[in-house]
Design a protein around this motif. Structure first.
Motif, PDB file in Angstrom:
ATOM      1  N   ASP A  46       9.387   5.761   0.064  1.00  5.21           N
ATOM      2  CA  ASP A  46       9.020   5.233   1.382  1.00  5.21           C
ATOM      3  C   ASP A  46       9.612   3.847   1.605  1.00  5.21           C
ATOM      4  OD1 ASP A  46       7.558   7.516   1.884  1.00  5.21           O
ATOM      5  OD2 ASP A  46       5.631   6.633   1.323  1.00  5.21           O
ATOM      6  N   VAL A  47       9.570   3.016   0.568  1.00  3.96           N
ATOM      7  CA  VAL A  47      10.050   1.638   0.690  1.00  3.96           C
ATOM      8  C   VAL A  47      11.576   1.585   0.722  1.00  3.96           C
ATOM      9  CG1 VAL A  47      10.164  -0.601  -0.474  1.00  3.96           C
ATOM     10  CG2 VAL A  47       7.984   0.616  -0.313  1.00  3.96           C
ATOM     11  N   SER A  48      12.238   2.314  -0.164  1.00  4.58           N
ATOM     12  CA  SER A  48      13.703   2.241  -0.228  1.00  4.58           C
ATOM     13  C   SER A  48      14.361   2.905   0.975  1.00  4.58           C
ATOM     14  CB  SER A  48      14.210   2.884  -1.522  1.00  4.58           C
ATOM     15  OG  SER A  48      13.915   4.271  -1.549  1.00  4.58           O
ATOM     16  N   LEU A  49      13.738   3.959   1.497  1.00  4.86           N
ATOM     17  CA  LEU A  49      14.289   4.629   2.673  1.00  4.86           C
ATOM     18  C   LEU A  49      13.998   3.833   3.940  1.00  4.86           C
ATOM     19  CD1 LEU A  49      15.762   7.075   3.803  1.00  4.86           C
ATOM     20  CD2 LEU A  49      13.582   8.310   3.829  1.00  4.86           C
ATOM     21  N   ALA A  50      12.823   3.197   3.994  1.00 12.35           N
ATOM     22  CA  ALA A  50      12.439   2.351   5.141  1.00 12.35           C
ATOM     23  C   ALA A  50      12.567   3.109   6.458  1.00 12.35           C
ATOM     24  CB  ALA A  50      13.270   1.071   5.166  1.00 12.35           C
ATOM     25  N   LEU A  51      11.939   4.270   6.491  1.00 17.29           N
ATOM     26  CA  LEU A  51      11.960   5.075   7.709  1.00 17.29           C
ATOM     27  C   LEU A  51      10.860   4.653   8.677  1.00 17.29           C
ATOM     28  CD1 LEU A  51      13.595   7.450   8.833  1.00 17.29           C
ATOM     29  CD2 LEU A  51      11.889   8.996   7.863  1.00 17.29           C
ATOM     30  N   VAL A  52       9.784   4.089   8.144  1.00 13.94           N
ATOM     31  CA  VAL A  52       8.680   3.601   8.973  1.00 13.94           C
ATOM     32  C   VAL A  52       8.603   2.086   8.846  1.00 13.94           C
ATOM     33  CG1 VAL A  52       7.382   5.749   8.793  1.00 13.94           C
ATOM     34  CG2 VAL A  52       7.011   3.954   7.104  1.00 13.94           C
ATOM     35  N   ASP A  53       7.936   1.462   9.808  1.00  8.10           N
ATOM     36  CA  ASP A  53       7.879  -0.002   9.825  1.00  8.10           C
ATOM     37  C   ASP A  53       6.993  -0.566   8.720  1.00  8.10           C
ATOM     38  OD1 ASP A  53       9.253  -0.851  12.574  1.00  8.10           O
ATOM     39  OD2 ASP A  53       8.109   0.981  12.906  1.00  8.10           O
ATOM     40  N   GLU A  54       5.925   0.142   8.409  1.00  9.07           N
ATOM     41  CA  GLU A  54       5.013  -0.300   7.358  1.00  9.07           C
ATOM     42  C   GLU A  54       4.485   0.920   6.619  1.00  9.07           C
ATOM     43  OE1 GLU A  54       1.910  -2.478   9.241  1.00  9.07           O
ATOM     44  OE2 GLU A  54       3.136  -4.246   9.656  1.00  9.07           O
ATOM     45  N   VAL A  55       4.190   0.737   5.334  1.00 14.20           N
ATOM     46  CA  VAL A  55       3.592   1.794   4.519  1.00 14.20           C
ATOM     47  C   VAL A  55       2.276   1.275   3.964  1.00 14.20           C
ATOM     48  CG1 VAL A  55       3.835   3.266   2.489  1.00 14.20           C
ATOM     49  CG2 VAL A  55       5.830   2.762   3.897  1.00 14.20           C
ATOM     50  N   VAL A  56       1.230   2.093   4.091  1.00  8.75           N
ATOM     51  CA  VAL A  56      -0.094   1.722   3.601  1.00  8.75           C
ATOM     52  C   VAL A  56      -0.623   2.841   2.713  1.00  8.75           C
ATOM     53  CG1 VAL A  56      -2.494   1.266   4.246  1.00  8.75           C
ATOM     54  CG2 VAL A  56      -0.634   0.268   5.591  1.00  8.75           C
ATOM     55  N   LEU A  57      -1.182   2.470   1.580  1.00  5.89           N
ATOM     56  CA  LEU A  57      -1.882   3.412   0.712  1.00  5.89           C
ATOM     57  C   LEU A  57      -3.371   3.315   1.015  1.00  5.89           C
ATOM     58  CD1 LEU A  57      -2.261   5.310  -1.736  1.00  5.89           C
ATOM     59  CD2 LEU A  57      -2.261   3.259  -3.183  1.00  5.89           C
ATOM     60  N   ALA A  58      -3.975   4.438   1.410  1.00  9.52           N
ATOM     61  CA  ALA A  58      -5.410   4.489   1.695  1.00  9.52           C
ATOM     62  C   ALA A  58      -6.104   5.256   0.578  1.00  9.52           C
ATOM     63  CB  ALA A  58      -5.664   5.161   3.041  1.00  9.52           C
ATOM     64  N   THR A  59      -7.154   4.673   0.007  1.00 13.33           N
ATOM     65  CA  THR A  59      -7.834   5.296  -1.120  1.00 13.33           C
ATOM     66  C   THR A  59      -9.326   5.002  -1.081  1.00 13.33           C
ATOM     67  OG1 THR A  59      -7.898   5.452  -3.540  1.00 13.33           O
ATOM     68  CG2 THR A  59      -7.421   3.286  -2.591  1.00 13.33           C
ATOM     69  N   GLU A  60     -10.098   5.869  -1.742  1.00 15.82           N
ATOM     70  CA  GLU A  60     -11.524   5.623  -1.924  1.00 15.82           C
ATOM     71  C   GLU A  60     -11.800   4.956  -3.266  1.00 15.82           C
ATOM     72  OE1 GLU A  60     -13.632   9.256  -1.495  1.00 15.82           O
ATOM     73  OE2 GLU A  60     -12.915   9.664   0.532  1.00 15.82           O
ATOM     74  N   SER A  61     -10.806   4.945  -4.140  1.00 10.62           N
ATOM     75  CA  SER A  61     -10.990   4.412  -5.490  1.00 10.62           C
ATOM     76  C   SER A  61     -11.105   2.891  -5.481  1.00 10.62           C
ATOM     77  CB  SER A  61      -9.814   4.816  -6.383  1.00 10.62           C
ATOM     78  OG  SER A  61      -9.720   6.214  -6.515  1.00 10.62           O
ATOM     79  N   TYR A  62     -11.753   2.378  -6.512  1.00  8.58           N
ATOM     80  CA  TYR A  62     -11.752   0.934  -6.730  1.00  8.58           C
ATOM     81  C   TYR A  62     -10.353   0.539  -7.190  1.00  8.58           C
ATOM     82  CZ  TYR A  62     -12.943  -3.669  -8.511  1.00  8.58           C
ATOM     83  OH  TYR A  62     -12.978  -5.017  -8.733  1.00  8.58           O
ATOM     84  N   VAL A  63      -9.752  -0.430  -6.524  1.00 11.68           N
ATOM     85  CA  VAL A  63      -8.358  -0.794  -6.787  1.00 11.68           C
ATOM     86  C   VAL A  63      -8.310  -1.965  -7.760  1.00 11.68           C
ATOM     87  CG1 VAL A  63      -6.170  -1.514  -5.766  1.00 11.68           C
ATOM     88  CG2 VAL A  63      -7.712  -0.015  -4.483  1.00 11.68           C
ATOM     89  N   THR A  64      -7.665  -1.749  -8.896  1.00  8.25           N
ATOM     90  CA  THR A  64      -7.550  -2.780  -9.917  1.00  8.25           C
ATOM     91  C   THR A  64      -6.183  -3.455  -9.841  1.00  8.25           C
ATOM     92  OG1 THR A  64      -6.628  -1.285 -11.582  1.00  8.25           O
ATOM     93  CG2 THR A  64      -9.037  -1.380 -11.398  1.00  8.25           C
ATOM     94  N   ARG A  65      -6.042  -4.541 -10.593  1.00 12.21           N
ATOM     95  CA  ARG A  65      -4.750  -5.218 -10.672  1.00 12.21           C
ATOM     96  C   ARG A  65      -3.693  -4.299 -11.271  1.00 12.21           C
ATOM     97  NH1 ARG A  65      -2.325  -8.646  -7.904  1.00 12.21           N
ATOM     98  NH2 ARG A  65      -4.342  -9.722  -7.755  1.00 12.21           N
ATOM     99  N   ALA A  66      -4.106  -3.447 -12.212  1.00 16.33           N
ATOM    100  CA  ALA A  66      -3.159  -2.504 -12.813  1.00 16.33           C
ATOM    101  C   ALA A  66      -2.624  -1.536 -11.763  1.00 16.33           C
ATOM    102  CB  ALA A  66      -3.831  -1.742 -13.953  1.00 16.33           C
ATOM    103  N   HIS A  67      -3.494  -1.083 -10.856  1.00 15.40           N
ATOM    104  CA  HIS A  67      -3.040  -0.209  -9.775  1.00 15.40           C
ATOM    105  C   HIS A  67      -1.997  -0.923  -8.919  1.00 15.40           C
ATOM    106  CE1 HIS A  67      -7.084   2.040 -10.138  1.00 15.40           C
ATOM    107  NE2 HIS A  67      -6.131   2.819 -10.616  1.00 15.40           N
ATOM    108  N   LEU A  68      -2.295  -2.162  -8.543  1.00 13.60           N
ATOM    109  CA  LEU A  68      -1.389  -2.907  -7.670  1.00 13.60           C
ATOM    110  C   LEU A  68      -0.038  -3.142  -8.338  1.00 13.60           C
ATOM    111  CD1 LEU A  68      -3.824  -5.558  -6.127  1.00 13.60           C
ATOM    112  CD2 LEU A  68      -2.963  -3.462  -5.070  1.00 13.60           C
ATOM    113  N   ASN A  69      -0.046  -3.347  -9.642  1.00 11.57           N
ATOM    114  CA  ASN A  69       1.211  -3.591 -10.349  1.00 11.57           C
ATOM    115  C   ASN A  69       2.111  -2.360 -10.370  1.00 11.57           C
ATOM    116  OD1 ASN A  69       0.518  -6.237 -10.892  1.00 11.57           O
ATOM    117  ND2 ASN A  69      -0.312  -5.789 -12.928  1.00 11.57           N
ATOM    118  N   ARG A  70       1.516  -1.171 -10.236  1.00 13.43           N
ATOM    119  CA  ARG A  70       2.316   0.061 -10.257  1.00 13.43           C
ATOM    120  C   ARG A  70       2.779   0.470  -8.861  1.00 13.43           C
ATOM    121  NH1 ARG A  70      -1.706   1.719 -14.131  1.00 13.43           N
ATOM    122  NH2 ARG A  70      -2.800   2.898 -12.507  1.00 13.43           N
TER     123      ARG A  70
END
Length: 227
Positions: A46-70
């Protein structure tokens, strides 16, 4: 124009196609980050192709720093959740990280196939991206910006305070997600006729797209007329 003899339709562009949409936001819905599947690869694409103006990940999970790093730094992250102890509480959207604007008017890189030590890619020209963006916008318009009808419940009223008619539940005291929260399983459900809301007209009123625009229309002879 149409040829009656051949039964074929012939279309000729007589005016420039309008730029009727603005920004496109892509939302990757992944409720459980514990089972990500191909999420990381999809977000990198999604990021390298840049077909949309913004990309958002929506989740119900608790988001940790490890998640953000990946997750690519350009991807925004929303955590969407509700207090399980009180189903009458509205969904909360917690913005963990803001999305960055992607270069939609530049060439994009689309990964095609991965091999040990290398990845096959395709460079996508800005014109091809513009055509794809237009198709995305057209599909979104065709599907509709609303994927539900107002529930047939006496507690549901149209709330237009935001500029759009949204289903307001008097029993819950808030705007509700009609597709997920309304129906006989709701304790406050009282069967009645659905509110009289013209959603198609509202969509037309709130978008620059004209479903049936004026313009030049003409009948043109086809080769079949001379056979």
């Amino acid at each position: 124009a149409a040829s009656a003899a051949s039964g074929r339709d012939h279309v000729r562009q007589v005016a420039r196609y309008p730029d009727w949409y603005d920004r496109i936001v892509g939302i990757e819905n992944k409720p459980d980050l514990g089972r990500p599947g191909d999420l990381e690869a999809q977000l990198r694409t999604d990021v390298s192709l840049a077909l949309v103006d913004e990309v958002v990940l929506a989740t119900e999970s608790y988001v940790t720093r490890a998640h953000l790093n990946r997750i690519p730094a350009e991807v925004g992250v929303w955590r969407i959740h509700r207090d399980d102890s009180d189903s009458r509480q509205p969904l909360a959207i917690e913005e963990i990280r803001e999305p960055a604007s992607l270069p939609v008017d530049k060439r994009g890189i689309e990964p095609l196939e991965s091999h040990p030590g290398r990845t096959e890619i395709e460079v996508v020209a800005p014109a091809a991206k513009a055509r794809a963006r237009r198709r995305i916008a057209e599909r979104a318009y065709g599907k509709g910006w609303r994927t539900y009808d107002f529930p047939a419940c006496s507690a549901c009223l149209p709330d237009e305070s935001s500029g759009a008619a949204l289903p307001y539940c008097e029993w819950k005291g808030r705007v509700v997600d009609a597709a997920a929260e309304c129906g006989p399983s709701c304790s406050g459900y009282d069967a009645a006729g659905a509110p009289d809301v013209d959603l198609a007209a509202e969509r037309d009123r709130r978008t620059a797209w004209e479903a049936d625009p004026g313009g030049k229309r003409r009948q043109q002879s086809g080769l079949g007329d001379f056979s």
